[in-house]
Design an enzyme around this catalytic site. Structure first.
Site, PDB file in Angstrom:
ATOM      1  N   THR A 102       2.472   0.775  -5.110  1.00 49.37           N
ATOM      2  CA  THR A 102       1.794  -0.419  -4.594  1.00 49.37           C
ATOM      3  C   THR A 102       1.964  -1.597  -5.551  1.00 49.37           C
ATOM      4  O   THR A 102       2.317  -2.713  -5.143  1.00 49.37           O
ATOM      5  CB  THR A 102       0.276  -0.139  -4.428  1.00 49.37           C
ATOM      6  OG1 THR A 102       0.128   0.912  -3.474  1.00 49.37           O
ATOM      7  CG2 THR A 102      -0.489  -1.369  -3.972  1.00 49.37           C
ATOM      8  N   ALA A 108       0.848  -1.196   0.000  1.00 53.01           N
ATOM      9  CA  ALA A 108       0.000   0.000   0.000  1.00 53.01           C
ATOM     10  C   ALA A 108       0.880   1.242   0.000  1.00 53.01           C
ATOM     11  O   ALA A 108       1.815   1.333   0.782  1.00 53.01           O
ATOM     12  CB  ALA A 108      -0.912   0.004   1.220  1.00 53.01           C
ATOM     13  N   CYS A 109       0.597   2.171  -0.912  1.00 54.62           N
ATOM     14  CA  CYS A 109       1.375   3.420  -0.950  1.00 54.62           C
ATOM     15  C   CYS A 109       0.428   4.604  -0.825  1.00 54.62           C
ATOM     16  O   CYS A 109      -0.779   4.431  -0.710  1.00 54.62           O
ATOM     17  CB  CYS A 109       2.189   3.510  -2.241  1.00 54.62           C
ATOM     18  SG  CYS A 109       1.192   3.575  -3.743  1.00 54.62           S
ATOM     19  N   THR A 110       0.981   5.810  -0.886  1.00 58.78           N
ATOM     20  CA  THR A 110       0.150   6.984  -0.599  1.00 58.78           C
ATOM     21  C   THR A 110      -0.952   7.208  -1.637  1.00 58.78           C
ATOM     22  O   THR A 110      -2.109   7.389  -1.271  1.00 58.78           O
ATOM     23  CB  THR A 110       1.017   8.257  -0.503  1.00 58.78           C
ATOM     24  OG1 THR A 110       1.859   8.307  -1.638  1.00 58.78           O
ATOM     25  CG2 THR A 110       1.870   8.246   0.748  1.00 58.78           C
TER      26      THR A 110
END
Lengths: 100, 149
Positions: free
Chosen positions: A16, A8-10
């Site tokens: 991701t 999970a990324c921003t």
């Protein structure tokens, strides 16, 4: 080894899925069974089942944002930023392999 | 034709000197082809994402992205640069391949988002980057980017 993970990324658009792809391809090359859930712009995808988690030797959390980790209590968990899963994938697996 | 990534949005020999210049130029191209509602807002959102963490990856690739209300149509732009430029990257490499994601803020289109994630994944593989850098045939570049995995 059996390995599960969550990426999970921003923004949930790029890192991701880069991390997911790298963890899958490098893991496979090294003879592991890898299953990676993503929490990105499409929500949760390829959600890990209770069995997946129960059978896993390791959990890799490649996350830049806070995610719920209740499911992984009692498991061996390694947490890294997505960048490390993308750039340092081999080193990450080496670390897991040595610590088993 | 695929509306998110097509040959019109691939630049093979772009001459730029800085990161700012690439972003401005590609945003202007998106604007000209009617993919944006508000170019300034889109650029602002791209820089907001830049501020959250570096978008340079490795092997000369940068993947800037803006999920923005300034975007009308979700579009991917690929730019192969004539010469490598400075961009913050994970391996300290200079960047000569820029893939810009312009994503509508409210885009819930499964097909679009799936395509974006597939392209991002393919860009994680060094061999794909090397191939794209060598290719001059836009169709072949798209094939590599959109490959199932």
């Amino acid at each position: 080894m059996k390995i599960v993970g969550v990426c999970a990324c921003t923004a949930g658009l790029a890192h991701t899925f880069m991390a997911q792809k790298k963890l899958l391809s490098v893991g496979k090359e090294r003879g592991h069974f890898v299953n990676i859930e993503t929490q990105g712009s499409m929500g949760v995808e390829n959600e890990l089942s209770i069995e997946d988690i129960k059978d896993a030797d390791f959990v890799i959390l490649a996350t830049d944002i806070k995610i719920s980790t209740d499911r992984f209590v009692g498991k061996k968990v390694i947490k890294v930023p997505t960048n490390v899963a993308i750039k340092g994938t081999i080193k990450l697996y080496e670390k897991l392999e040595q610590s088993i | 034709m695929n509306e998110v990534l097509n040959e019109k949005n691939i630049y093979l020999n772009l001459e730029v000197n800085t990161k700012e210049e690439v972003i401005e130029l590609l945003a202007e191209e998106l604007n000209k082809t009617n993919k944006l509602i508000n170019k300034e807002l889109f650029i602002e959102d791209v820089y907001k994402r830049e501020a959250e963490g570096i978008t340079g990856i490795e092997n000369g690739l940068a993947l800037p992205h803006g999920k923005s209300s300034g975007v009308k149509k979700t579009t991917i732009v690929v730019a192969k640069l004539k010469k490598a430029i400075f961009w913050e990257t994970l391996d300290d490499s200079l960047v000569d391949l820029v893939v810009l994601f312009a994503v509508r803020l409210e885009d819930k289109n499964e097909t679009h988002l799936k395509l974006l994630s597939r392209i991002a994944g393919n860009l994680a593989e060094e061999e794909n980057i090397e191939k794209i850098k060598k290719l001059t045939n836009k169709k072949e570049i798209i094939e590599i980017l959109e490959k199932e995995w």
